[in-house]
Design an enzyme around this catalytic site. Structure first.
Site, PDB file in Angstrom:
ATOM      1  N   ARG A 175      10.582  21.674  11.768  1.00  0.00           N
ATOM      2  CA  ARG A 175      11.817  21.947  11.053  1.00  0.00           C
ATOM      3  C   ARG A 175      11.677  21.928   9.531  1.00  0.00           C
ATOM      4  O   ARG A 175      12.071  22.853   8.844  1.00  0.00           O
ATOM      5  CB  ARG A 175      12.881  20.904  11.398  1.00  0.00           C
ATOM      6  N   THR A 176      11.116  20.833   9.009  1.00  0.00           N
ATOM      7  CA  THR A 176      11.139  20.688   7.561  1.00  0.00           C
ATOM      8  C   THR A 176      10.325  21.799   6.906  1.00  0.00           C
ATOM      9  O   THR A 176      10.787  22.454   5.969  1.00  0.00           O
ATOM     10  CB  THR A 176      10.629  19.283   7.156  1.00  0.00           C
ATOM     11  N   LYS A 230     -12.918  18.087   3.385  1.00  0.00           N
ATOM     12  CA  LYS A 230     -14.148  17.942   2.584  1.00  0.00           C
ATOM     13  C   LYS A 230     -14.100  16.660   1.765  1.00  0.00           C
ATOM     14  O   LYS A 230     -14.986  16.385   0.979  1.00  0.00           O
ATOM     15  CB  LYS A 230     -14.306  19.143   1.647  1.00  0.00           C
ATOM     16  N   ARG A 284       4.570  16.382   2.700  1.00  0.00           N
ATOM     17  CA  ARG A 284       4.756  15.428   3.813  1.00  0.00           C
ATOM     18  C   ARG A 284       3.407  14.763   4.057  1.00  0.00           C
ATOM     19  O   ARG A 284       2.378  15.434   4.145  1.00  0.00           O
ATOM     20  CB  ARG A 284       5.225  16.132   5.082  1.00  0.00           C
ATOM     21  N   HIS A 317      12.859  10.377   3.465  1.00  0.00           N
ATOM     22  CA  HIS A 317      12.844  11.821   3.724  1.00  0.00           C
ATOM     23  C   HIS A 317      14.143  12.345   3.099  1.00  0.00           C
ATOM     24  O   HIS A 317      15.101  12.663   3.808  1.00  0.00           O
ATOM     25  CB  HIS A 317      12.807  12.002   5.241  1.00  0.00           C
TER      26      HIS A 317
HETATM   27  C1  NCD Z   1      12.158  13.601  11.241  1.00  0.00           C
HETATM   28  C2  NCD Z   1      10.985  13.162  10.396  1.00  0.00           C
HETATM   29  O1  NCD Z   1       9.979  13.860  10.308  1.00  0.00           O
HETATM   30  O2  NCD Z   1      11.111  12.096   9.812  1.00  0.00           O
HETATM   31  N1  NCD Z   1      12.100  14.959  11.586  1.00  0.00           N
HETATM   32  C3  NCD Z   1      12.576  15.878  10.701  1.00  0.00           C
HETATM   33  O3  NCD Z   1      12.118  16.001   9.593  1.00  0.00           O
HETATM   34  N2  NCD Z   1      13.620  16.608  11.109  1.00  0.00           N
HETATM   35  C4  NCD Z   1      12.396  12.726  12.411  1.00  0.00           C
HETATM   36  C5  NCD Z   1      11.286  12.485  13.383  1.00  0.00           C
HETATM   37  O4  NCD Z   1      10.178  12.980  13.278  1.00  0.00           O
HETATM   38  O5  NCD Z   1      11.581  11.751  14.339  1.00  0.00           O
END
Ligand code: NCD
Length: 286
Positions: free
Chosen positions: A48-49, A77, A98, A126
């Site tokens: 999703r993100t 590397k 991320r 997040h």
């Molecule tokens: C969440 C995350 O990555 O923190 N997912 C997201 O970004 N929609 C929640 C999760 O992974 O459970």
């Protein structure tokens, strides 16, 4: 230059500007980011993100350098996060990061010459999920985040989305918080707002809940537990409650609930797109 590393970086004015623009984006998307480039730098799994940022950037005329699988990057590397960030900031106008380590977005911001957006740092925060979660409540609750009874359930220790949303909702008036988890997955006590109830079961609070925020057990962070809410239990919610989940779900919410008008988890994703367009415009264009 404005980084977005934590909910603490977003003032009330900033958030309201993003949400107002997000509402406008629903009807009218421009090519405001034409000629701009975003790096999506993902050291941890994401559907999703990363796709939401990709969609937001390209719908507004921009482009994306997708580094979604660091197995095929110079990370294998032995390149440090800092060097990767310096390199990618010479090529792009903004970086979404991320990473499995809490605090990694802060490390990146120290060396980057372009804005860093924290797309999730380990069990830290997040903040763009918080923006879209807050917006989902705002747009389902007459543009208000006050006077809510909100219940969080699941892995409150390792899930980062709960931490940000608790911070955000604590800024508003008269909110009551219920935290439902087994003992081993409790929200760290320093993050507990003063008016909160902690419990191992949801029965005592479900019928008073306005917003039920369900989360996945974070097995990749060592959590070992399973739970699922039955349809019977979900039906104890008030008719005007809403049920949210940052997704991905494993088996916390039965699929049969998806068509219930209280289920808002796929709407959250849609809202994420509108919010991220507004955020990228604000951060890249100033
Ligand atoms: C969440 C995350 O990555 O923190 N997912 C997201 O970004 N929609 C929640 C999760 O992974 O459970």
């Amino acid at each position: 230059m404005q980084h977005l590393l934590s909910v603490d970086d977003m003032s009330e004015d900033f958030i309201h500007e993003i949400w107002t623009n997000a509402l406008n984006n629903k009807d009218n998307i421009s090519t405001s980011l034409s000629g701009k480039i975003l790096t999506n730098l993902f050291y941890e799994a994401s559907t999703r993100t990363s796709s939401s940022f990709y969609s937001a950037m390209t719908r507004t005329g921009g482009s994306v350098i997708p580094i979604n699988n660091v197995k095929f990057s110079s990370v294998t590397k032995g390149e440090t996060l800092e060097d990767t960030i310096i390199a990618m900031s010479t090529l792009s106008d903004c970086i979404v990061l991320r990473h499995p380590d809490t605090g990694s977005a802060n490390r990146a911001a120290k060396v980057s010459s372009v804005p860093i957006i924290n797309g999730g740092d380990g069990e830290g925060e997040h903040p763009t999920q918080t923006l879209l979660d807050g917006f989902t409540i705002y747009s389902n609750n007459n543009k208000s985040l006050d006077n809510l009874n909100i219940t969080f359930i699941g892995d409150l220790k390792n899930g980062r989305t709960v931490k940000g949303l608790v911070k955000l909702l604590s800024r508003y008036k008269n909110n009551n918080f219920n935290f439902i988890s087994p003992e081993s997955l409790k929200l760290p006590s320093e993050l507990l707002p003063s008016n909160s109830i902690e419990s191992e079961n949801i029965e005592n609070v479900i019928d008073k809940t306005d917003v039920l925020y369900v989360t996945r057990v974070q097995k990749e962070r060592g959590s070992d537990h399973d739970y699922s809410l039955s349809l019977e239990k979900l039906n104890l919610l008030k008719r005007d409650s809403i049920v949210m989940h940052p997704l991905p779900r494993v088996n916390e919410i039965p699929r049969e609930f998806d068509n219930d008008k209280r289920a808002k988890y796929f709407e959250q994703m849609r809202n994420g797109l509108w919010c991220r367009i507004a955020l990228l415009e604000k951060i890249i264009l100033g």
